[in-house]
Every structure is written in C-alpha cells, then in structure tokens.
Design a protein around this motif. Structure first.
Motif, PDB file in Angstrom:
ATOM      1  N   PRO A 115       2.580  15.254  -4.153  1.00  0.00           N
ATOM      2  CA  PRO A 115       2.634  16.010  -5.407  1.00  0.00           C
ATOM      3  C   PRO A 115       1.575  15.528  -6.415  1.00  0.00           C
ATOM      4  CG  PRO A 115       4.816  15.290  -4.753  1.00  0.00           C
ATOM      5  CD  PRO A 115       3.858  14.627  -3.838  1.00  0.00           C
ATOM      6  N   GLY A 116       1.219  14.238  -6.322  1.00  0.00           N
ATOM      7  CA  GLY A 116       0.227  13.691  -7.257  1.00  0.00           C
ATOM      8  C   GLY A 116      -1.213  13.972  -6.854  1.00  0.00           C
ATOM      9  N   ASP A 117      -1.466  14.362  -5.610  1.00  0.00           N
ATOM     10  CA  ASP A 117      -2.820  14.647  -5.142  1.00  0.00           C
ATOM     11  C   ASP A 117      -2.704  15.520  -3.889  1.00  0.00           C
ATOM     12  OD1 ASP A 117      -5.339  14.690  -4.158  1.00  0.00           O
ATOM     13  OD2 ASP A 117      -5.666  12.512  -4.176  1.00  0.00           O
ATOM     14  N   SER A 118      -2.923  16.817  -4.080  1.00  0.00           N
ATOM     15  CA  SER A 118      -2.656  17.753  -2.974  1.00  0.00           C
ATOM     16  C   SER A 118      -3.618  17.568  -1.794  1.00  0.00           C
ATOM     17  CB  SER A 118      -2.702  19.186  -3.486  1.00  0.00           C
ATOM     18  OG  SER A 118      -3.926  19.374  -4.138  1.00  0.00           O
ATOM     19  N   MET A 171       1.403   8.775  -6.034  1.00  0.00           N
ATOM     20  CA  MET A 171       1.668   9.732  -4.952  1.00  0.00           C
ATOM     21  C   MET A 171       2.600  10.850  -5.399  1.00  0.00           C
ATOM     22  SD  MET A 171       2.254   7.405  -1.631  1.00  0.00           S
ATOM     23  CE  MET A 171       0.921   6.674  -0.710  1.00  0.00           C
ATOM     24  N   LEU A 172       3.656  10.466  -6.151  1.00  0.00           N
ATOM     25  CA  LEU A 172       4.697  11.451  -6.478  1.00  0.00           C
ATOM     26  C   LEU A 172       4.564  12.007  -7.893  1.00  0.00           C
ATOM     27  CD1 LEU A 172       7.690   9.576  -4.836  1.00  0.00           C
ATOM     28  CD2 LEU A 172       6.475  11.516  -3.917  1.00  0.00           C
ATOM     29  N   ASP A 173       3.488  11.570  -8.582  1.00  0.00           N
ATOM     30  CA  ASP A 173       3.216  12.040  -9.934  1.00  0.00           C
ATOM     31  C   ASP A 173       4.382  11.732 -10.881  1.00  0.00           C
ATOM     32  OD1 ASP A 173       1.731  13.208 -11.887  1.00  0.00           O
ATOM     33  OD2 ASP A 173       2.420  15.253 -11.485  1.00  0.00           O
ATOM     34  N   LEU A 174       4.781  10.452 -10.918  1.00  0.00           N
ATOM     35  CA  LEU A 174       5.881  10.034 -11.792  1.00  0.00           C
ATOM     36  C   LEU A 174       5.300   9.393 -13.048  1.00  0.00           C
ATOM     37  CD1 LEU A 174       8.231   8.387  -9.125  1.00  0.00           C
ATOM     38  CD2 LEU A 174       8.368  10.684 -10.073  1.00  0.00           C
ATOM     39  N   PRO A 207       0.828  -1.219   0.000  1.00  0.00           N
ATOM     40  CA  PRO A 207       0.000   0.000   0.000  1.00  0.00           C
ATOM     41  C   PRO A 207       0.865   1.273   0.000  1.00  0.00           C
ATOM     42  CG  PRO A 207       0.072  -0.982   2.190  1.00  0.00           C
ATOM     43  CD  PRO A 207       0.856  -1.893   1.302  1.00  0.00           C
ATOM     44  N   ASP A 208       2.190   1.101   0.175  1.00  0.00           N
ATOM     45  CA  ASP A 208       3.087   2.263   0.202  1.00  0.00           C
ATOM     46  C   ASP A 208       3.725   2.487  -1.163  1.00  0.00           C
ATOM     47  OD1 ASP A 208       2.526   2.328   2.835  1.00  0.00           O
ATOM     48  OD2 ASP A 208       4.421   1.454   3.504  1.00  0.00           O
ATOM     49  N   GLY A 209       4.096   3.731  -1.408  1.00  0.00           N
ATOM     50  CA  GLY A 209       4.808   4.048  -2.636  1.00  0.00           C
ATOM     51  C   GLY A 209       6.279   3.717  -2.457  1.00  0.00           C
ATOM     52  N   VAL A 210       6.881   3.119  -3.490  1.00  0.00           N
ATOM     53  CA  VAL A 210       8.306   2.771  -3.409  1.00  0.00           C
ATOM     54  C   VAL A 210       9.014   3.312  -4.646  1.00  0.00           C
ATOM     55  CG1 VAL A 210       9.967   0.864  -3.348  1.00  0.00           C
ATOM     56  CG2 VAL A 210       7.807   0.640  -2.141  1.00  0.00           C
ATOM     57  N   VAL A 211      10.148   3.994  -4.430  1.00  0.00           N
ATOM     58  CA  VAL A 211      10.947   4.473  -5.560  1.00  0.00           C
ATOM     59  C   VAL A 211      12.393   4.043  -5.333  1.00  0.00           C
ATOM     60  CG1 VAL A 211      11.697   6.502  -6.866  1.00  0.00           C
ATOM     61  CG2 VAL A 211       9.443   6.497  -5.801  1.00  0.00           C
ATOM     62  N   VAL A 212      12.962   3.373  -6.330  1.00  0.00           N
ATOM     63  CA  VAL A 212      14.366   2.945  -6.221  1.00  0.00           C
ATOM     64  C   VAL A 212      15.228   3.987  -6.930  1.00  0.00           C
ATOM     65  CG1 VAL A 212      16.031   1.152  -6.863  1.00  0.00           C
ATOM     66  CG2 VAL A 212      13.712   0.520  -6.181  1.00  0.00           C
ATOM     67  N   MET A 213      16.257   4.463  -6.210  1.00  0.00           N
ATOM     68  CA  MET A 213      17.093   5.513  -6.796  1.00  0.00           C
ATOM     69  C   MET A 213      18.562   5.114  -6.814  1.00  0.00           C
ATOM     70  SD  MET A 213      15.359   8.889  -5.197  1.00  0.00           S
ATOM     71  CE  MET A 213      15.455   8.288  -3.548  1.00  0.00           C
TER      72      MET A 213
END
Ligand code: ADP
Length: 439
Positions: free
Chosen positions: A168-171, A128-131, A106-112
């Motif tokens: 950023p994707g939904d204020s 969530m982050l509007d990617l 249910p969480d957003g995950v971004v690998v950097m």
C-alpha cells in the motif's frame, strides 16, 4: 524487622511502666498514662507525616531518619524502591534493545491487539503499509490496508497462509504478508519485500510458457514426417524402421511433456477467476473410467466406479478433467497387472464434494508424499519414464485444484496402495435437481 518489632513493643511497655511508677509517686497514675500515650501517638504521627511527605516528593529523595521500628520501615521501603528501580531500568533497556532489533529487521512488523487494532510498528512496516504516527495507533489494520484480498485473508485468520499483494505504501513493490497470533488475542503481522522474487518467478513462468509454445511447432512437424515415413516402409531396411519407431516414441513423449508444461503454465499464469460452469462430474468420471480401461489394456485392471449420480460441481470442466484424468491414469500406471482401482465420488457429512481414487498399487514411501506435487518430482524416475510420465501430473492436479479452492490429500502405504482425495468446498457443490429447477 522482627527484632525491631520486639524492641518497639518493649519500648512501649517501658514507657507505660515509667508512666505508672511516676503516677504512683505523684498519685496521678491515669494522668501520667494519658500523657505518655499522647506523647507516643504524637511521635507516631510525626513519623507518618515524614513517610507521607517522603513518598509524595518522589523517589529521588533519601528516606527520613527515625529510631526504632519507623527507622527500619523507612530503610526497607527505600531498599524496595531501589530494587524496583533497577528492575525497571533493566526492562526499559530490554524494550529498547527489542525495538532496536525490530527496527534493524529488513521486514515490516506490526503489533496488533484484539480486533486488529494497531499498537506498534517498525519503520519498514510503516513504509510498506503506509502507516502514520500517531494518528494510526489504535486504528484497525483492515481500515488502513484497503485491499479486498487482504480483508478476506485477514478474516480467514490462517497463520500458515502467506498473502502476496502490492505494498500500500509503494505500488511498485510486492509484499508477502503473514499474520501470527500470540498472547491474549494479540497478533503480529510481518511483511516481507518479495518484489525481486516475484519478478524472477514471473520470468520463470514466462520462459516456460514461451519455450513450450515454441517447441510445439517443430515437434508437430517432426512427428508428422516420422508418421509419414513409418507408413512408407517399403524402401527401408529393418534397422531404419526400428530407428523411426523409436524416434516416434520419443517425439510422442516430448509432445506430451510440452503439452503438460503448457497446461501447467496456463494454470499458473491464469489471472482470471475460474469459469463457473456446471460440471456433470458423474459423466466425466464414466468417460475417464473408459479411458483408463483402454490405457490398462491387457494389464487387465479392475476399475470400479462408485459415484453419486446427482452430485455436480461449479468450476472449469477442462481444468478438472485434466486433474481427475491424471489421478486415474496414475492409478493405472502405478498398479501392477490385475490390480484394483476404485473411483469414488460423494458428498461428505459437511456437504463437501470428494473424489477419491484408490488403488492397490505399489504405494509411495511416506517421506516422498509431501513433495509429490512439485514439478518433475518422481519417486522412481526409471519407472515413471517407463510409464511415459512427465513428472508434471500431480503439479497440474495441485494447481487445478488450487484454482477451485479445493484440497488434495494423499495417503499411501508401500506395497498396499495409494489414495488420492480431492476435496471441494461446499460452495462449489451443486446437484442435478437444482440444475433442472434453474432450467
Ligand atoms: P508422473 O508423470 O511421473 O506420473 P506425477 O506428477 O503424476 O508424475 O506423479 C509424481 C510421482 O508420484 C510419480 O512419479 C510416482 O512416483 C508417484 N505416484 C503418483 N501417483 C501414484 C500412485 N497412484 N501410486 C504410486 N505412486 C504414484
């Protein structure tokens, strides 16, 4: 493989022996040797060609057949390919399962990668982050999430810190972001939807702020009447007088509690940045010392002040006065009669300003120390009530210091005393001499 190699050597030796024997019979040893070697070389070249064509065609085709060492070589390569294929399939399955798992989270995950370059994200992270795929792959996260708070949070790179900010994707949503480094300069960003939690927290804060505000007026009225009644003691019997005194004491306690609650919720709700007035901390501490001596009264504590008279701070004087006062009054309350209390104010070797309140009091068992700054957390409830404590003092200290980006450190030993240190960053520090120059 070793056997085939030996067989191959024997095969060559036999070929050459036959060539020599036939050469001797026809009296042309060199010619027959050359013919047999040329034949062997051609056979080797043909096998090499088979090998090359087989590898070039891809792994789907079965290996060419051949005798001896070459046949063995083909079979070994084929076996190696099959083993690799199996391992590859297992890795692909593992990767697919990992992706499925992270997609199901249910969480957003971004690998950097290094420098915050985005490599991969899951669906929730994208929302969530509007990617957007594929154009955002390889972009820096700080170029896409354009929020000044996020930028400084990312640059601080503190893996224990969690940042709450509008998604950023939904204020309409609030997300809590954490960045965890791993591997070689890689990091994992996790974003959790905390909208509901944030709303509940806001309701709680509003409730406390409102209820304490509403309680203050009736309490003031009651205290006023009790004060008036206690002054007019002519027509009252002893029992009534004692009851009024008790009521006065309790209403004072309640008043203090309400005041502390109001201050705490003000510190919690305060959105505006703190004031940047110059605070003459040495004078503030001198006043606090005199107040503490009054509170100590006949208990006769020895209160020592050791301050750097030139060391001033930028901040909100009222907020810091509440924080410092709580620490000093606690030292008095939790130190037995005739005990020692030292208040130190100095600049440490890294240029930070430090306030230390050291007492020779009852001390605190180590397992309580982590929780001391929670609201209403008390080590010994009965003793705290006795001293008139609300259990909110250290929570106020923590919030006031947080607003000044300062840290609270607690050291204590049961029976020997406690030490509370407030550490202020270099950029909050100023000196008396600098102030004069500005004026
Ligand atoms: P209180 O109003 O009860 O003093 P605080 O939040 O100020 O609440 O402190 C929380 C608890 O921490 C206190 O109840 C007490 O048990 C402990 N404490 C705080 N300061 C000291 C101290 N200087 N020495 C020993 N215990 C302390």
């Amino acid at each position: 493989m070793n056997n085939s190699w030996n067989a191959e050597v024997w095969r060559l030796v036999a070929l050459l022996t036959i060539a020599i024997v036939v050469g001797l019979v026809f009296d042309h040893v060199l010619l027959f040797l050359c013919i047999s070697l040329a034949g062997y070389l051609s056979w080797t070249l043909i096998n090499l060609r088979h090998l090359h064509r087989w590898l070039a065609k891809g792994k789907k085709y079965s290996p060419p057949t051949s005798a001896g060492l070459w046949g063995q070589l083909f079979t070994e390569i084929y076996r190696l390919q099959k083993r690799n294929k199996k391992r590859q399939r297992r890795l692909v399955n593992l990767l697919a399962r990992f992706r499925e798992t992270t997609e199901a989270m249910p969480d957003g995950v971004v690998v950097m990668q290094a420098n915050g370059t985005i490599e991969w994200w899951n669906d929730v992270g994208a929302k969530m982050l509007d990617l957007n795929y594929p154009q955002d792959v390889g972009q820096r996260i700080t170029n896409l999430v354009r929020n000044p708070e996020f930028l400084s949070f990312y640059q601080r790179a503190d893996q224990d810190e969690i940042l709450s900010m509008p998604a950023p994707g939904d204020s309409n949503k609030t997300i809590a972001i954490q960045v965890t480094p791993y591997g070689h300069e890689q990091s994992l960003l996790t974003a959790r939807d905390v909208t509901l939690l944030e709303r509940v927290e806001q309701i709680r804060r509003d409730f406390i702020a409102n209820i304490s505000h509403e309680l203050r007026t009736p309490l003031t009225v009651m205290s006023g009447f009790l004060e008036a009644m206690s002054g007019d003691d002519l027509n009252m019997d002893e029992q009534t007088q004692r009851s009024i005194k008790l009521m006065q004491q309790q209403s004072k306690r309640m008043y203090r509690l309400v005041e502390d609650l109001m201050l705490l919720s003000k510190l919690e709700n305060e959105q505006k940045p703190i004031k940047h007035e110059v605070i003459a901390v040495p004078q503030m501490l001198q006043t606090l010392k005199e107040e503490a001596q009054v509170v100590s009264g006949p208990r006769n504590h020895v209160i020592e002040l050791d301050v750097d008279e030139t060391l001033f701070l930028y901040g909100d004087a009222k907020e810091l006065d509440s924080a410092f006062s709580n620490l000093v009054i606690n030292a008095v309350n939790y130190t037995p009669d005739n005990g020692h209390i030292t208040i130190k104010w100095y600049e440490d070797e890294s240029g930070r300003a430090v306030l230390r309140v050291i007492d020779s009091g009852i001390g605190i068992p180590s397992h309580h120390i982590k929780r001391l700054t929670e609201r209403f957390y008390r080590v010994d409830v009965a003793r705290s009530r006795e001293t008139g404590g609300s259990g909110l003092g250290l929570a106020i200290v923590k919030h006031a210091l947080n607003r000044h980006s300062a840290k609270l450190k607690i050291k204590s030993e049961v029976g020997r005393g406690s030490e509370f240190s407030c550490i202020f960053n270099k950029d909050a520090v100023t000196h008396k001499s600098d102030i004069r120059q500005v004026i």
